[in-house]
Design a protein around this motif. Sequence first.
Motif, PDB file in Angstrom:
ATOM      1  N   ARG A   1      24.772 -27.261 -37.740  1.00 25.00           N
ATOM      2  CA  ARG A   1      23.795 -27.917 -36.868  1.00 25.00           C
ATOM      3  C   ARG A   1      22.985 -26.881 -36.097  1.00 25.00           C
ATOM      4  NH1 ARG A   1      27.062 -30.731 -34.406  1.00 25.00           N
ATOM      5  NH2 ARG A   1      27.123 -30.027 -32.245  1.00 25.00           N
ATOM      6  N   VAL A   2      23.657 -25.870 -35.556  1.00 23.46           N
ATOM      7  CA  VAL A   2      22.944 -24.818 -34.831  1.00 23.46           C
ATOM      8  C   VAL A   2      21.948 -24.126 -35.750  1.00 23.46           C
ATOM      9  CG1 VAL A   2      23.190 -22.583 -33.675  1.00 23.46           C
ATOM     10  CG2 VAL A   2      24.796 -24.440 -33.157  1.00 23.46           C
ATOM     11  N   GLU A   3      22.382 -23.810 -36.965  1.00 22.28           N
ATOM     12  CA  GLU A   3      21.501 -23.111 -37.905  1.00 22.28           C
ATOM     13  C   GLU A   3      20.246 -23.926 -38.196  1.00 22.28           C
ATOM     14  OE1 GLU A   3      21.467 -21.631 -42.595  1.00 22.28           O
ATOM     15  OE2 GLU A   3      23.297 -22.466 -41.703  1.00 22.28           O
ATOM     16  N   LYS A   4      20.427 -25.206 -38.557  1.00 14.67           N
ATOM     17  CA  LYS A   4      19.293 -26.038 -38.938  1.00 14.67           C
ATOM     18  C   LYS A   4      18.348 -26.299 -37.764  1.00 14.67           C
ATOM     19  CE  LYS A   4      20.795 -26.710 -43.191  1.00 14.67           C
ATOM     20  NZ  LYS A   4      20.136 -26.063 -44.353  1.00 14.67           N
ATOM     21  N   VAL A   5      18.924 -26.594 -36.601  1.00 18.64           N
ATOM     22  CA  VAL A   5      18.103 -26.907 -35.424  1.00 18.64           C
ATOM     23  C   VAL A   5      17.341 -25.670 -34.957  1.00 18.64           C
ATOM     24  CG1 VAL A   5      18.200 -27.521 -32.977  1.00 18.64           C
ATOM     25  CG2 VAL A   5      19.466 -28.879 -34.655  1.00 18.64           C
ATOM     26  N   MET A   6      18.021 -24.519 -34.906  1.00 23.99           N
ATOM     27  CA  MET A   6      17.357 -23.315 -34.409  1.00 23.99           C
ATOM     28  C   MET A   6      16.308 -22.806 -35.393  1.00 23.99           C
ATOM     29  SD  MET A   6      18.209 -22.965 -31.378  1.00 23.99           S
ATOM     30  CE  MET A   6      17.109 -21.549 -31.225  1.00 23.99           C
ATOM     31  N   ASP A   7      16.458 -23.091 -36.688  1.00 23.12           N
ATOM     32  CA  ASP A   7      15.386 -22.751 -37.631  1.00 23.12           C
ATOM     33  C   ASP A   7      14.102 -23.462 -37.238  1.00 23.12           C
ATOM     34  OD1 ASP A   7      16.948 -21.073 -39.143  1.00 23.12           O
ATOM     35  OD2 ASP A   7      17.339 -22.513 -40.762  1.00 23.12           O
ATOM     36  N   VAL A   8      14.230 -24.734 -36.874  1.00 26.85           N
ATOM     37  CA  VAL A   8      13.061 -25.509 -36.452  1.00 26.85           C
ATOM     38  C   VAL A   8      12.499 -24.976 -35.141  1.00 26.85           C
ATOM     39  CG1 VAL A   8      12.294 -27.775 -35.639  1.00 26.85           C
ATOM     40  CG2 VAL A   8      13.773 -27.601 -37.651  1.00 26.85           C
ATOM     41  N   ILE A   9      13.380 -24.768 -34.161  1.00 27.77           N
ATOM     42  CA  ILE A   9      12.923 -24.351 -32.825  1.00 27.77           C
ATOM     43  C   ILE A   9      12.301 -22.963 -32.867  1.00 27.77           C
ATOM     44  CG2 ILE A   9      13.762 -23.685 -30.533  1.00 27.77           C
ATOM     45  CD1 ILE A   9      15.663 -26.068 -30.667  1.00 27.77           C
ATOM     46  N   ASN A  10      12.904 -22.037 -33.610  1.00 28.13           N
ATOM     47  CA  ASN A  10      12.349 -20.682 -33.690  1.00 28.13           C
ATOM     48  C   ASN A  10      11.006 -20.670 -34.400  1.00 28.13           C
ATOM     49  OD1 ASN A  10      14.489 -19.429 -32.312  1.00 28.13           O
ATOM     50  ND2 ASN A  10      15.695 -19.219 -34.176  1.00 28.13           N
ATOM     51  N   ALA A  11      10.882 -21.469 -35.457  1.00 24.83           N
ATOM     52  CA  ALA A  11       9.610 -21.553 -36.169  1.00 24.83           C
ATOM     53  C   ALA A  11       8.525 -22.169 -35.275  1.00 24.83           C
ATOM     54  CB  ALA A  11       9.776 -22.384 -37.448  1.00 24.83           C
ATOM     55  N   GLN A  12       8.919 -23.177 -34.504  1.00 27.21           N
ATOM     56  CA  GLN A  12       7.971 -23.815 -33.590  1.00 27.21           C
ATOM     57  C   GLN A  12       7.534 -22.834 -32.510  1.00 27.21           C
ATOM     58  OE1 GLN A  12       7.007 -26.887 -34.161  1.00 27.21           O
ATOM     59  NE2 GLN A  12       5.886 -27.509 -32.322  1.00 27.21           N
ATOM     60  N   ALA A  13       8.459 -22.029 -32.031  1.00 23.02           N
ATOM     61  CA  ALA A  13       8.127 -21.026 -31.010  1.00 23.02           C
ATOM     62  C   ALA A  13       7.179 -19.978 -31.564  1.00 23.02           C
ATOM     63  CB  ALA A  13       9.406 -20.377 -30.488  1.00 23.02           C
ATOM     64  N   ASP A  14       7.392 -19.567 -32.800  1.00 22.52           N
ATOM     65  CA  ASP A  14       6.491 -18.603 -33.420  1.00 22.52           C
ATOM     66  C   ASP A  14       5.082 -19.169 -33.553  1.00 22.52           C
ATOM     67  OD1 ASP A  14       8.545 -16.792 -33.691  1.00 22.52           O
ATOM     68  OD2 ASP A  14       9.015 -17.341 -35.772  1.00 22.52           O
ATOM     69  N   LYS A  15       5.001 -20.473 -33.776  1.00 21.91           N
ATOM     70  CA  LYS A  15       3.699 -21.115 -33.981  1.00 21.91           C
ATOM     71  C   LYS A  15       2.976 -21.417 -32.678  1.00 21.91           C
ATOM     72  CE  LYS A  15       3.685 -25.386 -35.488  1.00 21.91           C
ATOM     73  NZ  LYS A  15       3.795 -26.561 -36.406  1.00 21.91           N
ATOM     74  N   THR A  16       3.730 -21.869 -31.660  1.00 20.59           N
ATOM     75  CA  THR A  16       3.093 -22.348 -30.423  1.00 20.59           C
ATOM     76  C   THR A  16       3.294 -21.427 -29.226  1.00 20.59           C
ATOM     77  OG1 THR A  16       5.029 -23.611 -29.715  1.00 20.59           O
ATOM     78  CG2 THR A  16       3.480 -24.708 -31.209  1.00 20.59           C
ATOM     79  N   GLY A  17       4.282 -20.535 -29.306  1.00 21.78           N
ATOM     80  CA  GLY A  17       4.578 -19.674 -28.163  1.00 21.78           C
ATOM     81  C   GLY A  17       5.528 -20.299 -27.166  1.00 21.78           C
ATOM     82  N   LYS A  18       5.908 -21.552 -27.389  1.00 18.95           N
ATOM     83  CA  LYS A  18       6.845 -22.242 -26.495  1.00 18.95           C
ATOM     84  C   LYS A  18       8.147 -22.519 -27.224  1.00 18.95           C
ATOM     85  CE  LYS A  18       7.680 -26.465 -23.872  1.00 18.95           C
ATOM     86  NZ  LYS A  18       7.150 -27.696 -23.297  1.00 18.95           N
ATOM     87  N   LYS A  19       9.262 -22.100 -26.608  1.00 21.39           N
ATOM     88  CA  LYS A  19      10.571 -22.307 -27.219  1.00 21.39           C
ATOM     89  C   LYS A  19      11.271 -23.488 -26.549  1.00 21.39           C
ATOM     90  CE  LYS A  19      14.285 -19.550 -29.119  1.00 21.39           C
ATOM     91  NZ  LYS A  19      14.803 -18.169 -29.259  1.00 21.39           N
ATOM     92  N   ILE A  20      11.402 -24.565 -27.289  1.00 19.61           N
ATOM     93  CA  ILE A  20      12.083 -25.749 -26.764  1.00 19.61           C
ATOM     94  C   ILE A  20      13.531 -25.400 -26.466  1.00 19.61           C
ATOM     95  CG2 ILE A  20      12.863 -28.075 -27.377  1.00 19.61           C
ATOM     96  CD1 ILE A  20      10.389 -28.127 -29.273  1.00 19.61           C
ATOM     97  N   MET A  21      14.046 -25.927 -25.379  1.00 19.04           N
ATOM     98  CA  MET A  21      15.448 -25.711 -25.035  1.00 19.04           C
ATOM     99  C   MET A  21      16.300 -26.802 -25.676  1.00 19.04           C
ATOM    100  SD  MET A  21      17.270 -25.307 -21.290  1.00 19.04           S
ATOM    101  CE  MET A  21      16.758 -23.599 -21.132  1.00 19.04           C
ATOM    102  N   TYR A  22      17.314 -26.373 -26.419  1.00 17.09           N
ATOM    103  CA  TYR A  22      18.274 -27.307 -27.007  1.00 17.09           C
ATOM    104  C   TYR A  22      19.648 -26.941 -26.476  1.00 17.09           C
ATOM    105  CZ  TYR A  22      20.386 -30.392 -30.526  1.00 17.09           C
ATOM    106  OH  TYR A  22      21.058 -31.404 -31.151  1.00 17.09           O
ATOM    107  N   ALA A  23      20.325 -27.901 -25.843  1.00 17.74           N
ATOM    108  CA  ALA A  23      21.665 -27.670 -25.303  1.00 17.74           C
ATOM    109  C   ALA A  23      22.692 -28.129 -26.332  1.00 17.74           C
ATOM    110  CB  ALA A  23      21.858 -28.406 -23.985  1.00 17.74           C
ATOM    111  N   PHE A  24      23.308 -27.170 -27.011  1.00 21.61           N
ATOM    112  CA  PHE A  24      24.344 -27.467 -28.000  1.00 21.61           C
ATOM    113  C   PHE A  24      25.679 -27.695 -27.286  1.00 21.61           C
ATOM    114  CE2 PHE A  24      21.207 -24.949 -30.324  1.00 21.61           C
ATOM    115  CZ  PHE A  24      21.046 -25.696 -31.484  1.00 21.61           C
ATOM    116  N   ASN A  25      26.378 -28.736 -27.687  1.00 23.32           N
ATOM    117  CA  ASN A  25      27.645 -29.096 -27.033  1.00 23.32           C
ATOM    118  C   ASN A  25      28.777 -28.222 -27.570  1.00 23.32           C
ATOM    119  OD1 ASN A  25      29.764 -30.312 -25.726  1.00 23.32           O
ATOM    120  ND2 ASN A  25      29.585 -32.280 -26.769  1.00 23.32           N
ATOM    121  N   ILE A  26      29.204 -27.235 -26.778  1.00 23.96           N
ATOM    122  CA  ILE A  26      30.245 -26.300 -27.211  1.00 23.96           C
ATOM    123  C   ILE A  26      31.633 -26.717 -26.741  1.00 23.96           C
ATOM    124  CG2 ILE A  26      28.594 -24.383 -27.190  1.00 23.96           C
ATOM    125  CD1 ILE A  26      30.042 -23.352 -24.644  1.00 23.96           C
ATOM    126  N   THR A  27      31.768 -27.864 -26.112  1.00 23.97           N
ATOM    127  CA  THR A  27      33.028 -28.312 -25.519  1.00 23.97           C
ATOM    128  C   THR A  27      34.194 -28.207 -26.507  1.00 23.97           C
ATOM    129  OG1 THR A  27      31.848 -29.824 -24.065  1.00 23.97           O
ATOM    130  CG2 THR A  27      34.186 -30.251 -24.403  1.00 23.97           C
TER     131      THR A  27
END
Length: 424
Positions: A197-223
């Motif tokens: 899940r971390v791999e797939k989600v962060m691929d999207v977020i990192n690509a979006q950050a490269d495109k827009t300059g804004k990195k969305i915050m995703y809180a992964f549940n590590i409990t």
Amino acid sequence: MERIFAAYLIETPYDVEQAAAVLAGEQSSGTFISTTQELEEFRKLYAARVEHIELQEEVSVPSIPGNYKEGTVFKRAKVIVSWPVGNFGYNIPTLITTLLGNIYESTQFSGLKLDDFEVPNSYREHFRGPKFGLRGTKALAGVELKQPMIGTAIKPSLGLTPEHTAQLVQKLADAGIDFIKDDELLTSSASSTFEERVEKVMDVINAQADKTGKKIMYAFNITGDFRTMQSNYETVVNAGGTSVMVSINSVGWTATKQVCNWGGLSVHAHRNGWGMFNKHPFFGINFPAYDKISRLAGVDQMYVNGIENTFGESNDSALRSIKSCLKPFLNSESVLPVVSSGQWGGQAFETYNRLQTTDLLYMAGDAILGHPSGLEAGVLAIQQAWNGAINGKTLEETANDYEEFRALVYKFANRELLNSESVS
């Protein structure tokens, strides 16, 4: 010697002064009856003191059922008790044991609630507080201080694959969301392992950050257990994430503090189970005390309920919680209040009117994920609601101005409002 002061709301069938003395004795020397070993010098150094008693109303029915005689009168009071810091040093578990120990089982109390506490300035030297807190978390998410963070949780809570989660994250990213989180029920499941899940989600977020300059915050549940949390934390760091979520009542304050001590990510504290500690009006702990424990541990984001929440907490109580997160404590950074529970945008107006701040993370679930016109319209509608509130407009005026927010009003608000002449 420096002292810690704690305020309790008590209810007792006994004399109030006697009950307060029991509280102080039980939580320091361990007895309210003098023993041969308890010298006066010893008491001066280590015994708790009853500092103040403020009598309140009397009631005929106890808050907590017990073996009471018919006709017993139960007296209520606000009591302030203090302890010397030397009793427990700078140890969170011992502090909690002192503030929330055996007194809850005592026959002297038919009601008992820790309301708040204060620690001396020396605690600044031993507790860093939040690493990122309100300002740092907003900065990590690329959100201006003058705007609230807008967020949502992935739904359904369980059952989605990492690929499906990533697809939803992509849609939310395209819609302009600031923050997304795992549900508290999801850690690593049969359908969604944590690492994938971390791999797939962060691929999207990192690509979006490269495109827009804004990195969305995703809180992964590590409990999880300690080793699991450490491994999960490192997975998020290595993937370029900025936040993790911990169910703090499940893992405990010692584990929570250790996660915060790692210091590389903004820690999102989910307080699920909070109702067990707080929902009874005269038993448990009130949020200001709970919040200070969390800030000693070092969390950066803390769940609270919002205006007109679905959990039944009063608006005044919810607003007190938000203010508590924003209130200075040991000169540390404020915690970012995570305003949640049935928020759909309509509550933004009273929230802003009563707080006059945008220093919060506003979580909207169904309003975003279930907007009639789709996710993009859902995110936009929440942004419109807050823009209207900040600019002094009413809910009705904002609904008149914005089609997307008007659709939420149709879905969530009283139908009579929509039939008024003020909303076309």
